[in-house]
Design a protein around this motif. Structure first.
Motif, PDB file in Angstrom:
ATOM      1  N   LEU B  24     -16.260  -4.111  34.857  1.00  0.00           N
ATOM      2  CA  LEU B  24     -16.099  -5.037  33.727  1.00  0.00           C
ATOM      3  C   LEU B  24     -16.432  -6.460  34.146  1.00  0.00           C
ATOM      4  CD1 LEU B  24     -12.854  -3.606  32.090  1.00  0.00           C
ATOM      5  CD2 LEU B  24     -15.187  -3.475  31.197  1.00  0.00           C
ATOM      6  N   GLY B  25     -16.119  -6.777  35.398  1.00  0.00           N
ATOM      7  CA  GLY B  25     -16.430  -8.109  35.908  1.00  0.00           C
ATOM      8  C   GLY B  25     -17.930  -8.374  35.945  1.00  0.00           C
ATOM      9  N   GLU B  26     -18.719  -7.299  36.028  1.00  0.00           N
ATOM     10  CA  GLU B  26     -20.172  -7.464  36.048  1.00  0.00           C
ATOM     11  C   GLU B  26     -20.709  -8.041  34.733  1.00  0.00           C
ATOM     12  OE1 GLU B  26     -21.189  -3.694  39.060  1.00  0.00           O
ATOM     13  OE2 GLU B  26     -21.691  -3.565  36.929  1.00  0.00           O
ATOM     14  N   TRP B  27     -19.876  -7.972  33.690  1.00  0.00           N
ATOM     15  CA  TRP B  27     -20.314  -8.535  32.405  1.00  0.00           C
ATOM     16  C   TRP B  27     -20.279 -10.058  32.390  1.00  0.00           C
ATOM     17  CZ3 TRP B  27     -23.014  -6.760  28.491  1.00  0.00           C
ATOM     18  CH2 TRP B  27     -23.038  -5.380  28.233  1.00  0.00           C
ATOM     19  N   ALA B  28     -19.572 -10.642  33.343  1.00  0.00           N
ATOM     20  CA  ALA B  28     -19.446 -12.098  33.345  1.00  0.00           C
ATOM     21  C   ALA B  28     -20.831 -12.746  33.369  1.00  0.00           C
ATOM     22  CB  ALA B  28     -18.621 -12.556  34.541  1.00  0.00           C
ATOM     23  N   GLY B  29     -21.097 -13.548  32.386  1.00  0.00           N
ATOM     24  CA  GLY B  29     -22.405 -14.188  32.283  1.00  0.00           C
ATOM     25  C   GLY B  29     -23.424 -13.378  31.496  1.00  0.00           C
ATOM     26  N   HIS B  30     -23.041 -12.166  31.070  1.00  0.00           N
ATOM     27  CA  HIS B  30     -23.991 -11.295  30.375  1.00  0.00           C
ATOM     28  C   HIS B  30     -23.502 -10.768  29.028  1.00  0.00           C
ATOM     29  CE1 HIS B  30     -26.413 -11.036  34.056  1.00  0.00           C
ATOM     30  NE2 HIS B  30     -25.266 -10.943  34.693  1.00  0.00           N
ATOM     31  N   ALA B  31     -22.244 -11.022  28.696  1.00  0.00           N
ATOM     32  CA  ALA B  31     -21.696 -10.424  27.476  1.00  0.00           C
ATOM     33  C   ALA B  31     -22.392 -10.998  26.242  1.00  0.00           C
ATOM     34  CB  ALA B  31     -20.189 -10.670  27.402  1.00  0.00           C
ATOM     35  N   LEU B  40     -13.506  -9.160  28.147  1.00  0.00           N
ATOM     36  CA  LEU B  40     -13.775  -8.184  29.204  1.00  0.00           C
ATOM     37  C   LEU B  40     -13.253  -8.681  30.548  1.00  0.00           C
ATOM     38  CD1 LEU B  40     -17.383  -7.096  28.130  1.00  0.00           C
ATOM     39  CD2 LEU B  40     -15.278  -5.762  27.895  1.00  0.00           C
ATOM     40  N   ALA B  41     -13.362  -9.982  30.784  1.00  0.00           N
ATOM     41  CA  ALA B  41     -12.848 -10.536  32.040  1.00  0.00           C
ATOM     42  C   ALA B  41     -11.326 -10.438  32.091  1.00  0.00           C
ATOM     43  CB  ALA B  41     -13.294 -11.993  32.186  1.00  0.00           C
ATOM     44  N   ASN B  42     -10.678 -10.626  30.957  1.00  0.00           N
ATOM     45  CA  ASN B  42      -9.218 -10.512  30.917  1.00  0.00           C
ATOM     46  C   ASN B  42      -8.764  -9.073  31.144  1.00  0.00           C
ATOM     47  OD1 ASN B  42      -7.770 -13.007  30.532  1.00  0.00           O
ATOM     48  ND2 ASN B  42      -8.819 -13.214  28.582  1.00  0.00           N
ATOM     49  N   ILE B  43      -9.490  -8.128  30.568  1.00  0.00           N
ATOM     50  CA  ILE B  43      -9.160  -6.717  30.782  1.00  0.00           C
ATOM     51  C   ILE B  43      -9.359  -6.382  32.266  1.00  0.00           C
ATOM     52  CG2 ILE B  43      -9.842  -4.342  30.232  1.00  0.00           C
ATOM     53  CD1 ILE B  43     -10.582  -5.382  27.406  1.00  0.00           C
ATOM     54  N   ALA B  44     -10.452  -6.920  32.833  1.00  0.00           N
ATOM     55  CA  ALA B  44     -10.722  -6.701  34.259  1.00  0.00           C
ATOM     56  C   ALA B  44      -9.586  -7.274  35.108  1.00  0.00           C
ATOM     57  CB  ALA B  44     -12.055  -7.350  34.641  1.00  0.00           C
ATOM     58  N   LEU B  45      -9.081  -8.408  34.716  1.00  0.00           N
ATOM     59  CA  LEU B  45      -8.005  -9.043  35.479  1.00  0.00           C
ATOM     60  C   LEU B  45      -6.719  -8.217  35.416  1.00  0.00           C
ATOM     61  CD1 LEU B  45      -7.132 -11.542  37.117  1.00  0.00           C
ATOM     62  CD2 LEU B  45      -6.469 -12.611  34.961  1.00  0.00           C
ATOM     63  N   ASP B  46      -6.411  -7.691  34.232  1.00  0.00           N
ATOM     64  CA  ASP B  46      -5.246  -6.795  34.106  1.00  0.00           C
ATOM     65  C   ASP B  46      -5.386  -5.611  35.064  1.00  0.00           C
ATOM     66  OD1 ASP B  46      -3.993  -8.265  32.122  1.00  0.00           O
ATOM     67  OD2 ASP B  46      -4.660  -6.991  30.471  1.00  0.00           O
ATOM     68  N   LEU B  47      -6.589  -5.020  35.059  1.00  0.00           N
ATOM     69  CA  LEU B  47      -6.823  -3.841  35.899  1.00  0.00           C
ATOM     70  C   LEU B  47      -6.742  -4.195  37.380  1.00  0.00           C
ATOM     71  CD1 LEU B  47      -9.756  -2.303  33.838  1.00  0.00           C
ATOM     72  CD2 LEU B  47      -7.515  -1.247  34.173  1.00  0.00           C
ATOM     73  N   LEU B  48      -7.244  -5.377  37.718  1.00  0.00           N
ATOM     74  CA  LEU B  48      -7.190  -5.804  39.119  1.00  0.00           C
ATOM     75  C   LEU B  48      -5.733  -5.985  39.560  1.00  0.00           C
ATOM     76  CD1 LEU B  48      -9.028  -6.537  41.495  1.00  0.00           C
ATOM     77  CD2 LEU B  48      -8.893  -8.919  40.762  1.00  0.00           C
ATOM     78  N   GLY B  49      -4.919  -6.507  38.656  1.00  0.00           N
ATOM     79  CA  GLY B  49      -3.498  -6.660  38.970  1.00  0.00           C
ATOM     80  C   GLY B  49      -2.843  -5.310  39.224  1.00  0.00           C
ATOM     81  N   GLN B  50      -3.185  -4.335  38.392  1.00  0.00           N
ATOM     82  CA  GLN B  50      -2.647  -2.981  38.596  1.00  0.00           C
ATOM     83  C   GLN B  50      -3.122  -2.427  39.931  1.00  0.00           C
ATOM     84  OE1 GLN B  50      -3.944  -0.553  35.313  1.00  0.00           O
ATOM     85  NE2 GLN B  50      -3.395  -2.103  33.807  1.00  0.00           N
ATOM     86  N   ALA B  51      -4.410  -2.623  40.206  1.00  0.00           N
ATOM     87  CA  ALA B  51      -4.986  -2.090  41.452  1.00  0.00           C
ATOM     88  C   ALA B  51      -4.281  -2.695  42.662  1.00  0.00           C
ATOM     89  CB  ALA B  51      -6.489  -2.380  41.502  1.00  0.00           C
ATOM     90  N   ARG B  52      -4.002  -3.980  42.602  1.00  0.00           N
ATOM     91  CA  ARG B  52      -3.362  -4.633  43.752  1.00  0.00           C
ATOM     92  C   ARG B  52      -1.981  -4.040  44.028  1.00  0.00           C
ATOM     93  NH1 ARG B  52      -3.708 -10.972  43.895  1.00  0.00           N
ATOM     94  NH2 ARG B  52      -2.842 -10.453  45.920  1.00  0.00           N
ATOM     95  N   VAL B  53      -1.210  -3.825  42.956  1.00  0.00           N
ATOM     96  CA  VAL B  53       0.120  -3.244  43.123  1.00  0.00           C
ATOM     97  C   VAL B  53       0.009  -1.824  43.680  1.00  0.00           C
ATOM     98  CG1 VAL B  53       2.190  -2.440  41.918  1.00  0.00           C
ATOM     99  CG2 VAL B  53       1.170  -4.649  41.310  1.00  0.00           C
ATOM    100  N   LEU B  54      -0.894  -1.032  43.094  1.00  0.00           N
ATOM    101  CA  LEU B  54      -1.003   0.376  43.489  1.00  0.00           C
ATOM    102  C   LEU B  54      -1.533   0.528  44.911  1.00  0.00           C
ATOM    103  CD1 LEU B  54      -2.350   1.691  40.073  1.00  0.00           C
ATOM    104  CD2 LEU B  54      -0.216   2.418  41.160  1.00  0.00           C
ATOM    105  N   LEU B  55      -2.580  -0.217  45.246  1.00  0.00           N
ATOM    106  CA  LEU B  55      -3.152  -0.084  46.587  1.00  0.00           C
ATOM    107  C   LEU B  55      -2.201  -0.624  47.650  1.00  0.00           C
ATOM    108  CD1 LEU B  55      -6.951  -0.841  45.994  1.00  0.00           C
ATOM    109  CD2 LEU B  55      -5.790   1.356  46.116  1.00  0.00           C
ATOM    110  N   SER B  56      -1.395  -1.609  47.290  1.00  0.00           N
ATOM    111  CA  SER B  56      -0.419  -2.136  48.250  1.00  0.00           C
ATOM    112  C   SER B  56       0.654  -1.100  48.582  1.00  0.00           C
ATOM    113  CB  SER B  56       0.229  -3.409  47.712  1.00  0.00           C
ATOM    114  OG  SER B  56      -0.739  -4.430  47.610  1.00  0.00           O
TER     115      SER B  56
END
Lengths: 171, 244
Positions: B24-31, B40-56
């Motif tokens: 989703l971050g790849e859309w930055a500058g192209h949406a 899309l960047a906000n949705i990506a940020l939510d997902l990144l937050g989830q990923a950080r918690v889970l991978l930690s």
């Protein structure tokens, strides 16, 4: 969550200090008004743990909040401050205080509507009830985008005064 | 309060969130419009937050994200699919956010790692965020499906193209006590209802057993994933320990 009942006088004092830290992205609000402070515990003399809950899982402001809290408590003489992030129970926009809502509106951000107990994520996203324009007070507003400058806000426009504005969306 | 972390599950769900976040971050500058870029960047940020918690929960988040080889990733193949046109991205969002919301809802209620466990806490928090992702995807599916002849055609094509990657979503994940069959039928009902409202036909192709689809959880990925990883990991690998 630590209730005030089982807090010591010192913990209450440190809690007030931590709670008075302004939100890094919405500096009109304090962390206390935002409802993200979950507890302050004195583990030993000079050693304190602060529990903080993020508004959104990915909210980048959490790091700034943590370091601001650490700085304020250190300035107050606490040598060892650790801020831990807790996820459960999940933060809800219902945790924003009445004073916090008033300040948001004054700042030009439509505050979130109360959700009551249905904030479980199982129902449909509530977007249809009237949201008041923070500039002119009209309820004739329309949604421009579900996501605005930050994940916690939606972008709306007032059809009466034509001004766009942010709405702190319900979570 | 028990808090045994099901590592395999945290890795699988964490990789789903990380990889989709990067796409989703790849859309930055192209949406297509600024509002969508921000959404899309906000949705990506939510997902990144989830990923950080889970991978930690599994290990060091940076090492896991930046130093693993392709075969060590456990995300479903759906999330690694290239963005394609905007319709493809929306179809991927519709399929995945519906799945994630249903799954997180169950984990929050039942507890993947017991009451008070981090995975349960994360699920309870993230399910509220994902409700907005799903709503975003549904509204766009309706708008594109029930829009112009061109948008209808492209949305239809996107839904069909990604359909074969949806069977994998319901492969049981080790350590999660979920009724996967029920999850699948709920997902099918929800997605079908949106597609029908959007005047789109529910694709009738196979959702499992199709070649190449359905081994992401075992570490087998599609061709474009390697290129995505190369881009995602390049900076960290070129400048180990860099900070600014």
């Amino acid at each position: 969550m630590t209730g005030t009942a089982d807090m010591t006088v010192l913990e209450e004092e440190l809690s007030r200090l931590a709670g008075s830290v302004p939100d890094p992205e919405l500096p009109v609000l304090t962390l206390e008004e935002l409802g993200v402070l979950r507890g302050v515990r004195v583990l030993a003399p000079g050693r304190v743990t602060v529990e903080l809950t993020p508004t959104y899982t990915g909210c980048p402001a959490v790091e700034a909040m943590s370091s601001d809290i650490e700085r304020v408590l250190r300035d107050h003489g606490v040598a060892d401050v650790s801020v831990v992030t807790v996820l459960s129970p999940a933060w809800s926009t219902d945790d924003i205080s009445a004073e916090g809502r008033r300040k948001l509106a004054e700042f030009g951000i439509a505050p979130p509507r109360h959700q009551g107990t249905s904030a479980t994520g199982s129902g449909p996203v509530p977007v249809t009830l009237a949201i008041r324009c923070p500039h002119c007070g009209s309820t004739e507003t329309e949604l421009l985008s579900r996501f605005s400058s930050t994940a916690c806000k939606a972008l709306r426009r007032c059809t009466a005064c034509r001004e766009p504005f942010d709405h702190f969306k319900e979570l | 309060m028990t808090a045994t972390v099901p590592t395999a599950a945290a890795l699988a769900l964490g990789d789903d969130a990380l990889v989709l976040s990067h796409r989703l971050g790849e859309w930055a500058g192209h949406a297509p419009v600024l509002e969508e870029e921000v959404a899309l960047a906000n949705i990506a940020l939510d997902l990144l937050g989830q990923a950080r918690v889970l991978l930690s929960l599994v290990g060091d988040e940076d090492e896991l994200a930046y130093l693993r080889e392709e075969r060590a990733f456990r995300n479903v193949q759906l999330v690694e699919q290239p963005n394609g046109d905007f319709a493809h991205t929306i179809a991927r969002q519709l399929y995945f956010s519906t799945y994630q919301r249903l799954l997180y809802g169950r984990l929050a209620a039942a507890g993947g790692d017991g009451e008070g466990g981090t995975l349960t806490g994360l699920a309870g928090k993230a399910v509220k965020e994902v409700a907005y992702h799903q709503d975003h995807a549904e509204q766009w599916t309706l708008r594109l499906g029930d829009g112009t002849a061109e948008s209808h055609e492209r949305m239809s094509r996107a839904c069909t193209a990604l359909w074969r990657f949806t069977g994998e979503l319901f492969q049981p994940v080790e350590g999660l006590d979920v009724d996967w069959r029920e999850l699948e039928s709920d997902w099918l009902a929800s997605v079908s209802a949106v597609l029908e409202r959007a005047t789109l036909t529910v694709p009738d192709g196979p959702r499992t057993g199709a070649w190449s689809a359905g081994a992401g959880r075992q570490g087998l990925h599609t061709e474009s994933f390697g290129r995505m990883l190369a881009e995602m990991q390049h900076l960290h690998r070129s400048h180990p320990g860099a900070s600014w």
